[in-house]
Design an enzyme around this catalytic site. Structure first.
Site, mmCIF file in Angstrom:
data_model
loop_
_atom_site.group_PDB
_atom_site.id
_atom_site.type_symbol
_atom_site.label_atom_id
_atom_site.label_comp_id
_atom_site.label_asym_id
_atom_site.label_seq_id
_atom_site.Cartn_x
_atom_site.Cartn_y
_atom_site.Cartn_z
ATOM 1 N N LYS A 427 22.823 15.108 48.226
ATOM 2 C CA LYS A 427 21.898 14.651 47.185
ATOM 3 C C LYS A 427 20.754 15.650 47.076
ATOM 4 O O LYS A 427 20.155 16.035 48.079
ATOM 5 C CB LYS A 427 21.345 13.266 47.536
ATOM 6 C CG LYS A 427 20.136 12.842 46.695
ATOM 7 C CD LYS A 427 19.466 11.591 47.248
ATOM 8 C CE LYS A 427 18.118 11.345 46.568
ATOM 9 N NZ LYS A 427 17.437 10.127 47.084
ATOM 10 N N TRP A 528 22.574 6.760 42.113
ATOM 11 C CA TRP A 528 21.841 5.545 41.733
ATOM 12 C C TRP A 528 20.335 5.633 41.882
ATOM 13 O O TRP A 528 19.651 4.623 41.798
ATOM 14 C CB TRP A 528 22.291 4.393 42.598
ATOM 15 C CG TRP A 528 23.111 3.385 41.909
ATOM 16 C CD1 TRP A 528 23.423 3.263 40.596
ATOM 17 C CD2 TRP A 528 23.738 2.285 42.561
ATOM 18 N NE1 TRP A 528 24.208 2.172 40.387
ATOM 19 C CE2 TRP A 528 24.416 1.558 41.578
ATOM 20 C CE3 TRP A 528 23.782 1.848 43.879
ATOM 21 C CZ2 TRP A 528 25.139 0.402 41.873
ATOM 22 C CZ3 TRP A 528 24.502 0.713 44.171
ATOM 23 C CH2 TRP A 528 25.176 -0.003 43.175
ATOM 24 N N HIS A 529 19.830 6.795 42.134
ATOM 25 C CA HIS A 529 18.412 6.907 42.458
ATOM 26 C C HIS A 529 17.593 7.400 41.263
ATOM 27 O O HIS A 529 16.590 8.093 41.431
ATOM 28 C CB HIS A 529 18.217 7.828 43.667
ATOM 29 C CG HIS A 529 18.916 7.344 44.892
ATOM 30 N ND1 HIS A 529 19.104 8.138 46.023
ATOM 31 C CD2 HIS A 529 19.499 6.152 45.178
ATOM 32 C CE1 HIS A 529 19.770 7.436 46.943
ATOM 33 N NE2 HIS A 529 20.013 6.237 46.444
ATOM 34 N N TYR A 530 18.011 7.032 40.072
ATOM 35 C CA TYR A 530 17.283 7.439 38.868
ATOM 36 C C TYR A 530 15.910 6.764 38.828
ATOM 37 O O TYR A 530 15.712 5.675 39.364
ATOM 38 C CB TYR A 530 18.094 7.127 37.609
ATOM 39 C CG TYR A 530 18.656 5.732 37.517
ATOM 40 C CD1 TYR A 530 17.875 4.671 37.073
ATOM 41 C CD2 TYR A 530 19.982 5.468 37.865
ATOM 42 C CE1 TYR A 530 18.385 3.392 36.986
ATOM 43 C CE2 TYR A 530 20.512 4.190 37.779
ATOM 44 C CZ TYR A 530 19.709 3.156 37.332
ATOM 45 O OH TYR A 530 20.222 1.885 37.244
ATOM 46 N N HIS A 531 14.982 7.415 38.168
ATOM 47 C CA HIS A 531 13.598 6.951 38.170
ATOM 48 C C HIS A 531 12.866 7.525 36.962
ATOM 49 O O HIS A 531 13.397 8.359 36.238
ATOM 50 C CB HIS A 531 12.892 7.363 39.470
ATOM 51 C CG HIS A 531 13.080 8.809 39.817
ATOM 52 N ND1 HIS A 531 14.227 9.288 40.428
ATOM 53 C CD2 HIS A 531 12.288 9.898 39.649
ATOM 54 C CE1 HIS A 531 14.134 10.590 40.615
ATOM 55 N NE2 HIS A 531 12.970 10.988 40.142
#
Length: 594
Positions: A427, A528-531
């Site tokens: 990542k 899944w770590h969108y922000h």
């Protein structure tokens, strides 16, 4: 083959406790209550008479706080605020407690494969051609992710302007209730040793802290493989002051625009039967609506309510309450790339347990096994298999739409694995590339259009190349030879296998696996770590109040310009507790009792 279902499920990353410390002296769990807590009910039960008991002034049916979204931040936030004030939580999904595809680790991928209207996850595809998902369940992303728990580093806390002392108090508040130390599988031990072998040092043992080197992190799965979600943090709540409505889909936030500044008065929501209701905010000073709908839902809700870019609102005939060109901007997603590693023998299932935190700003993790058995399947859909041919148990040459559907019908409870192995992932932390979110229509049930612009900035691409080289060293290390028998000459075969896996909708250069840069572009997926979308200083103030209006905050990942730690869920839950305490102390001072 099982590769596709398993890979998609984990690449989209994102129970019942034996003993509940928080529930002592608090809400008692009903043995026969499918919602677990007495303050949870369906949205259709809402009425003026039923809500009047929560009235703060005894004159109308109103609430001190209305929280839109009972997710990873919303649940701990609501539980904390309910210690002193009346709170209404409006969650568009159902509860996780009776959903076997949420509760059990072995069903992790099955839960994400379920794309029905009642699923705990809602799939979407960014304009970049990358599959993704957003939570649609009480507990939010903690119900559908890989369960890894690791705190943010001290530098993130400092940049956020948070009180370090309160942060250190808020993390354990979460951990006492739902976090566990994992039992390492052999593969995760091999990854640990391989990371150390290739220089990701030192070994920091088991720790929640974010420290450079190799470590074992926490997990929200217990030793029996049961998931413990943010919804269980509601055990801390005061049941006399909290009401949680499930299947309550907020349509818009209501404003009074007669004054000098728009002022929130309540929200309009739709229940599971399609009927609309209006929940009112108390007139007491300090009462607020708090958006906790995530990086997709919160900017979407602001725009649907009239706060956002003027041209976009006018295009959809949404009355403009406040023009703010920054709503929906600054969207980012941490790109993830993987190397698939076939194994000679079946491997025990494991999600993320070991992580390598490198000094180059890259995190290396791994997941193994398929875990699912005929007995574990409660609802089986295949990941959009009818349309995108991603059904994992069908060999690649047979993966046609009609064959997929026939296979589902014929073998619903007789699935087998067409792929055995695992994958190592990297990542990219702190991506520079940024995108945006825009409305497609005015239907809140529909996903907005989202663009992340993966690797648009050349620095991101170069860091990915360095990361793939590191992962290649890991999979060819001496420690992994017992599993893979993969030497340096076979690395390109594994890269080719990874490219050919149908894991996104991006055009692929199948004959160019020797180009690491092309490999990064071809195989990019989400973890899944969108922000972003409601950034501090642009849309909200440092205390998360929406700029230009009164009585409205945003408390979730949409306010972050970077993803905290190796995996953000720990900090999301901590933030819910942290902000709840801050709000109580601002209103009550020493009388807050927290």
């Amino acid at each position: 083959m099982a590769l596709k279902l398993f890979l998609f499920a984990l690449l989209l990353c994102l129970p019942t406790s034996l003993s509940s410390t928080a529930s002592k002296g608090k809400e008692k769990k009903s043995k026969f209550n499918p919602y677990r807590y007495t303050f949870i009910d369906k949205a259709s039960t809402f009425s003026s008479s039923s809500s009047s008991s929560f009235s703060s002034n005894g004159q109308d049916s109103s609430y001190d706080y209305i929280v839109i979204g009972g997710g990873t931040a919303g649940c701990p936030l609501a539980a904390t605020l309910s210690q002193n004030f009346s709170v209404l939580v409006l969650e568009r999904g159902g509860v996780p407690f009776t959903n076997a595809n949420v509760s059990f680790l072995r069903n992790f991928h099955i839960g994400l494969a379920d794309i029905s209207a009642s699923s705990a996850s809602q799939a979407f595809v960014s304009t970049d051609g990358v599959y993704n998902a957003r939570a649609r369940v009480l507990g939010g992303g903690s119900c559908i992710n890989a369960g890894f728990y690791s705190r943010a580093d001290a530098a993130f806390v400092k940049r956020a302007g948070w009180d370090p002392k309160l942060v250190k108090e808020s993390y354990p508040w979460v951990e006492r209730e739902i976090v566990h130390q994992p039992k390492l599988t052999l593969w995760q031990k091999a990854l640990r040793d391989s990371l150390l072998e290739v220089g990701v040092r030192p070994f920091n043992g088991f720790t929640y802290d974010h420290v450079s080197g190799t470590k074992i992190g926490g997990t929200i799965f217990d030793r029996f493989g049961r998931r413990h979600t943010a919804a269980e943090l509601l055990a801390y709540a005061n049941p006399q002051k909290l009401r949680v409505l499930i299947y309550a889909t907020v349509q818009k936030i209501v404003f009074d625009t007669s004054g000098t500044r728009p002022r929130v008065t309540g929200v309009i929501f739709k229940d599971e039967k399609g009927n609309q209701h209006q929940a009112l905010l108390s007139n007491r000073k300090g009462s607020e609506v708090i958006l906790s709908s995530g990086a997709i839902g919160s900017p979407q809700m602001l725009m649907l309510s009239g706060i956002g870019p003027k041209k976009e609102l006018q295009r959809l005939k949404i009355p403009v309450v406040l023009e703010n060109e920054h709503v929906g901007k600054g969207m980012a997603d941490n790109p993830m790339n993987t190397i698939l590693v076939p194994s000679k023998a079946p491997i025990e299932q494991s999600l993320i347990q070991t992580v390598g935190i490198t000094k180059m700003g890259v995190y290396v993790e791994a997941s193994t096994g398929f875990g699912q058995s005929p007995e574990s399947i409660h609802t089986h859909y295949g990941i959009m298999s009818n349309k995108n041919e991603l059904f994992s148990t069908i060999p690649a040459k047979q993966r046609r739409p009609e064959a997929t559907q026939a296979y589902i019908t014929r073998n619903k409870y007789q699935l087998h694995e067409a792929f055995n192995g695992s994958f190592i992932l990297e990542k990219l932390a702190y991506p520079i590339s940024r995108g945006h979110l825009s409305l497609v229509n005015t239907n809140v049930d529909d996903n907005p259009s989202v663009t992340f612009n993966y690797f648009k900035h050349p620095v991101d691409l170069q860091r990915c190349v360095e990361a793939i080289r590191l992962v290649s060293k890991v999979v060819t290390s001496n420690r992994f030879l017992n599993y893979t028998q993969c030497d340096k000459q076979n690395v390109h075969k594994m890269l080719s296998l990874s490219v050919k896996a149908n894991i996104n909708l991006r055009p692929k250069q199948l004959n160019d696996t020797k180009s690491m840069a092309q490999f990064c572009k071809d195989t990019v997926v989400t973890i899944w770590h969108y922000h972003g979308g409601c950034l501090v200083g642009k849309v909200v103030s440092p205390n998360r109040k929406v700029l230009g209006v009164d009585r409205l905050r945003v408390i979730d990942g949409s306010t972050f310009d970077e993803s905290p730690g190796t995996n953000p869920q720990a900090t999301m839950m901590m933030m819910g507790r942290y902000m709840g305490v801050k709000i109580l102390r601002e209103r009550l001072g020493n009388k807050a009792g927290v």
